[in-house]
Scaffold this active site. Structure first.
Site, PDB file in Angstrom:
ATOM      1  N   GLU A 426      -1.330  -7.052  -0.871  1.00  0.00           N
ATOM      2  CA  GLU A 426      -2.058  -8.241  -1.342  1.00  0.00           C
ATOM      3  C   GLU A 426      -1.866  -8.466  -2.841  1.00  0.00           C
ATOM      4  O   GLU A 426      -2.811  -8.829  -3.543  1.00  0.00           O
ATOM      5  CB  GLU A 426      -3.553  -8.120  -1.031  1.00  0.00           C
ATOM      6  CG  GLU A 426      -3.924  -8.707   0.266  1.00  0.00           C
ATOM      7  CD  GLU A 426      -3.166  -9.980   0.560  1.00  0.00           C
ATOM      8  OE1 GLU A 426      -2.530 -10.034   1.609  1.00  0.00           O
ATOM      9  OE2 GLU A 426      -3.156 -10.901  -0.262  1.00  0.00           O
TER      10      GLU A 426
HETATM   11  C1  LIG Z   1       0.838  -0.608   4.760  1.00  0.00           C
HETATM   12  C2  LIG Z   1       1.339  -1.923   4.250  1.00  0.00           C
HETATM   13  C3  LIG Z   1       0.890  -3.090   4.848  1.00  0.00           C
HETATM   14  C4  LIG Z   1       1.374  -4.335   4.417  1.00  0.00           C
HETATM   15  N1  LIG Z   1       0.983  -5.484   5.078  1.00  0.00           N
HETATM   16  C5  LIG Z   1       1.618  -6.647   4.793  1.00  0.00           C
HETATM   17  C6  LIG Z   1       1.390  -7.811   5.601  1.00  0.00           C
HETATM   18  O1  LIG Z   1       0.580  -7.811   6.528  1.00  0.00           O
HETATM   19  N2  LIG Z   1       2.100  -8.933   5.323  1.00  0.00           N
HETATM   20  C7  LIG Z   1       3.016  -8.980   4.308  1.00  0.00           C
HETATM   21  O2  LIG Z   1       3.622 -10.025   4.126  1.00  0.00           O
HETATM   22  N3  LIG Z   1       3.232  -7.903   3.514  1.00  0.00           N
HETATM   23  C8  LIG Z   1       2.568  -6.744   3.740  1.00  0.00           C
HETATM   24  N4  LIG Z   1       2.805  -5.628   2.963  1.00  0.00           N
HETATM   25  C9  LIG Z   1       3.751  -5.722   1.855  1.00  0.00           C
HETATM   26  C10 LIG Z   1       3.071  -5.657   0.505  1.00  0.00           C
HETATM   27  O3  LIG Z   1       2.364  -6.828   0.262  1.00  0.00           O
HETATM   28  C11 LIG Z   1       4.166  -5.351  -0.544  1.00  0.00           C
HETATM   29  O4  LIG Z   1       4.528  -3.990  -0.365  1.00  0.00           O
HETATM   30  C12 LIG Z   1       3.708  -5.627  -1.948  1.00  0.00           C
HETATM   31  O5  LIG Z   1       3.571  -6.998  -2.148  1.00  0.00           O
HETATM   32  C13 LIG Z   1       4.676  -5.083  -3.006  1.00  0.00           C
HETATM   33  O6  LIG Z   1       5.991  -5.454  -2.745  1.00  0.00           O
HETATM   34  P1  LIG Z   1       7.132  -4.313  -2.721  1.00  0.00           P
HETATM   35  O7  LIG Z   1       6.695  -3.250  -1.790  1.00  0.00           O
HETATM   36  O8  LIG Z   1       8.432  -4.960  -2.449  1.00  0.00           O
HETATM   37  O9  LIG Z   1       7.123  -3.714  -4.178  1.00  0.00           O
HETATM   38  P2  LIG Z   1       7.942  -4.291  -5.425  1.00  0.00           P
HETATM   39  O10 LIG Z   1       7.732  -5.751  -5.536  1.00  0.00           O
HETATM   40  O11 LIG Z   1       9.343  -3.790  -5.349  1.00  0.00           O
HETATM   41  O12 LIG Z   1       7.191  -3.588  -6.633  1.00  0.00           O
HETATM   42  C14 LIG Z   1       7.535  -2.280  -7.135  1.00  0.00           C
HETATM   43  C15 LIG Z   1       6.752  -2.066  -8.439  1.00  0.00           C
HETATM   44  O13 LIG Z   1       7.166  -3.018  -9.411  1.00  0.00           O
HETATM   45  C16 LIG Z   1       6.069  -3.777  -9.890  1.00  0.00           C
HETATM   46  N5  LIG Z   1       6.480  -5.153 -10.095  1.00  0.00           N
HETATM   47  C17 LIG Z   1       7.212  -5.940  -9.282  1.00  0.00           C
HETATM   48  N6  LIG Z   1       7.366  -7.167  -9.813  1.00  0.00           N
HETATM   49  C18 LIG Z   1       6.698  -7.172 -10.985  1.00  0.00           C
HETATM   50  C19 LIG Z   1       6.452  -8.142 -11.984  1.00  0.00           C
HETATM   51  N7  LIG Z   1       6.896  -9.399 -11.891  1.00  0.00           N
HETATM   52  N8  LIG Z   1       5.733  -7.774 -13.067  1.00  0.00           N
HETATM   53  C20 LIG Z   1       5.253  -6.524 -13.186  1.00  0.00           C
HETATM   54  N9  LIG Z   1       5.435  -5.574 -12.255  1.00  0.00           N
HETATM   55  C21 LIG Z   1       6.139  -5.884 -11.168  1.00  0.00           C
HETATM   56  C22 LIG Z   1       4.999  -3.656  -8.817  1.00  0.00           C
HETATM   57  O14 LIG Z   1       3.686  -3.813  -9.349  1.00  0.00           O
HETATM   58  C23 LIG Z   1       5.248  -2.244  -8.278  1.00  0.00           C
HETATM   59  O15 LIG Z   1       4.573  -1.315  -9.071  1.00  0.00           O
HETATM   60  C24 LIG Z   1       2.287  -4.390   3.341  1.00  0.00           C
HETATM   61  C25 LIG Z   1       2.698  -3.210   2.712  1.00  0.00           C
HETATM   62  C26 LIG Z   1       2.256  -1.991   3.165  1.00  0.00           C
HETATM   63  C27 LIG Z   1       2.762  -0.742   2.484  1.00  0.00           C
END
Ligand SMILES: Cc1cc2nc3c(=O)[nH]c(=O)nc-3n(C[C@H](O)[C@H](O)[C@H](O)COP(=O)(O)OP(=O)(O)OC[C@H]3O[C@@H](n4cnc5c(N)ncnc54)[C@H](O)[C@@H]3O)c2cc1C
Length: 567
Positions: A426
């Site tokens: 989220e």
């Molecule tokens: C158990 C689980 C349930 C989930 N459920 C859903 C769901 O129902 N529907 C859905 O659509 N998604 C879902 N997600 C996905 C979740 O919303 C994403 O994992 C989350 O948005 C982060 O994206 P990412 O994992 O690609 O991390 P990344 O975007 O790769 O982030 C990696 C790190 O970089 C930082 N970062 C990235 N971009 C920036 C920026 N612009 N500025 C500063 N810092 C940054 C982040 O804060 C983080 O610390 C779920 C994830 C999990 C693990």
């Protein structure tokens, strides 16, 4: 120790802290009298204690699994969902025209928190449906509303949200899922989504996916994204689940916690979908769902904190170690430090969460833009502080258990493993904090300043009876105001972003102190006063260090090059 719903906390918070009387005084929520609220909290609390809490451990031990493409949920989860649906807890705040109860979000938020404390994995299922219900109420056509809302609200069908793709996590605009018009008003949706919570189940007749995808003329980035409602089974002429749609769960993620919640990789192969909102207006429509979910996820953190606290307290009352008056570890000063911190933080996070929900209700009931701005300001604070309180308290809960905290059978570690993801999904907590210092300050800090005025006015008024508590709250608020003005004056956004997380934490510390002070005023001689005194004396002072860190700027963060970080 069995979970006990913290009903008296909600009653105190509603009555004395977050101003539920204002909500009940509006025409929209005139039926939410104190009696109704008490009856609902008691009934929901009973369901959480008796039905959901016993499902917490089985879900951890026997995760959801995929058997030949068919999803099997954890033992007892189907009965758990039935109890949630039949109790009306999915559609509590849903529109009565479609079978909802039309109750304030503040009440739904309290019930959601109790469900999270009892069984976080299962609670995520109704939370997803609630977000979808709200998004459809605001953005779907009348035909879609008439067909889908009654089934979602009753819990016959369930909802999910599909944003994430392997290359599009925080950067949602990078998504590549496509949609093409079929020429009959429907669309063919194609693409792969990952991490989809409750992407399928074996207890509802249908699963409705809200999917973000790009139409052929959609521009790159978030502005070219549209939102589609894509059901697992296509409704037949009578609105019942008919033939299967062209979508499937490809696999389930293996997670650190939250095992009972199936987190799915979803494949859409030209699946039939219906547009929600306008073409290319998907992000606006999805935001309705995401804001609801952010408040809900903050509440998941609070729930996990409550569950972990109760668990640790029960252990501390029984574990004999060292010479103490009672013979148990509860009399050691350091164990008291841990338990007081857990309890005080949980209360502060709960108050922030309910204040956020109450602002949403007031905005909905009155249309007053100041309430909307208050809700928007509180949402990232609620999400971050609630989830961090969940992590901090559950981690401390492991410590209270000593070595037994590291042993899975006690259940202490599960709270920590389960809640850990709430700081990630989220919108990661870092990105939420950036939202606070960027978008939420686009008004020149006006919404923040209005809230700080209120806190200072209240502290001034409390000085007469509780000077030792009111003084530090006023001073902390004044420092927070100065730092807020400093943030607004920074035109370099990276300077703001560098200090966003400590600034948000300081803001939450001050808000927590404000709500504790109100609780102490309501019960000046009782336990509420003592808890407030601990929070204000021991935890509030963190604000000073946090505000200094917040204003440190970005230069030091980049002082080491990426190569130097590696070396
Ligand atoms: C158990 C689980 C349930 C989930 N459920 C859903 C769901 O129902 N529907 C859905 O659509 N998604 C879902 N997600 C996905 C979740 O919303 C994403 O994992 C989350 O948005 C982060 O994206 P990412 O994992 O690609 O991390 P990344 O975007 O790769 O982030 C990696 C790190 O970089 C930082 N970062 C990235 N971009 C920036 C920026 N612009 N500025 C500063 N810092 C940054 C982040 O804060 C983080 O610390 C779920 C994830 C999990 C693990």
């Amino acid at each position: 120790m069995p979970y006990r719903a913290p009903i008296s906390d909600y009653e105190l918070l509603f009555r004395h802290v977050v101003g539920f009387d204002k909500i009940a005084a509006t025409e929209k929520f005139s039926e939410a009298s104190e009696d109704v609220v008490s009856a609902i909290l008691t009934e929901a609390g009973k369901m959480c204690e008796e039905v959901m809490a016993p499902l917490q451990r089985p879900g951890d031990l026997e995760p959801a699994r995929l058997e030949n493409g068919v999803l099997r949920t954890s033992p007892g989860y189907a009965d758990g969902w039935k109890a949630i649906a039949e109790g009306g807890w999915v559609g509590m705040s849903g529109d009565p025209e479609y079978g909802g109860m039309g109750l304030p979000i503040a009440l739904t938020t309290a019930v959601n928190e109790m469900m999270s404390a009892a069984c976080l994995s299962l609670q995520l299922a109704p939370l997803m449906s609630q977000g979808q219900i709200e998004a459809l109420e605001h953005h779907a056509s009348d035909e879609l509303k008439a067909l889908y809302l009654p089934k979602l609200i009753s819990g016959e069908w369930a909802g999910t949200m599909n944003l994430t793709e392997p290359q599009a996590g925080s950067d949602v605009g990078a998504l590549t899922s496509k949609a093409e018009a079929n020429g009959d008003g429907t669309y063919a949706v194609t693409g792969q989504k990952i991490f989809i919570s409750w992407g399928d189940n074996d207890f509802t007749q249908n699963v409705c996916h809200l999917v973000l995808a790009r139409l052929p003329d959609g521009v790159p980035g978030t502005k070219g994204i549209s939102l589609f409602l894509v059901p697992k089974y296509l409704p037949d002429e009578d609105g019942n689940p008919g033939v299967a749609n062209d979508l499937k769960v490809v696999s389930l993620e293996h997670k650190m916690g939250l095992h009972g919640s199936p987190t799915c990789v979803m494949q859409y192969d030209g699946a039939k979908g219906w547009l929600v909102g306008k073409e290319h207006g998907g992000m606006a429509a999805m935001f309705t769902m995401m804001n609801n979910a952010r408040l809900g996820v903050g509440g998941q953190g609070v729930g996990a904190a409550e569950g972990a606290y109760q668990h640790a307290l029960a252990y501390a009352l029984e574990r004999k170690q060292g010479k103490t008056p009672s013979g148990t570890i509860i009399d050691h000063a350091d164990v008291r430090r841990m338990l007081m911190g857990m309890r005080a933080d949980t209360f502060a996070a709960r108050a922030i969460m309910l204040a956020n929900a109450a602002a949403i209700d007031m905005a909905n009931a009155t249309g007053d833009s100041e309430w909307s701005a208050r809700a928007a300001l509180l949402t990232p604070i609620c999400k971050v502080f609630g989830t961090e309180a969940g992590m901090r308290v559950s981690e401390t809960g492991v410590q209270v258990h000593g070595g037994m905290g590291f042993i899975e059978e006690t259940g202490a570690a599960q709270y920590y493993r389960d809640v850990r993801v709430t700081a990630i999904y989220e919108g990661t907590n870092g990105i939420q904090a950036m939202d606070l210092v960027a978008r939420k300050m686009m008004d020149g800090g006006e919404a923040a300043s209005r809230l700080l005025d209120e806190i200072e006015d209240h502290a001034e008024q409390a000085r007469a009876t509780l000077p030792d508590l009111a003084g530090p709250v006023w001073e902390a608020t004044e420092s927070l105001r100065e730092t807020t003005e400093w943030f607004v004056a920074q035109s370099d956004m990276n300077t703001r972003f560098a200090g966003a997380v400590p600034y948000l934490h300081a803001f939450a510390r001050v808000l927590g102190a404000h709500y504790h002070l109100k609780a102490a005023q309501a019960e000046p001689k009782g336990p509420r006063f003592k808890l407030a005194r601990y929070y204000i004396n021991a935890l509030l002072p963190e604000y000073a260090g946090l505000l200094a860190q917040a204003q440190n700027g970005a230069d030091d963060l980049y002082a080491l090059s990426a190569e130097e970080l590696v070396a």
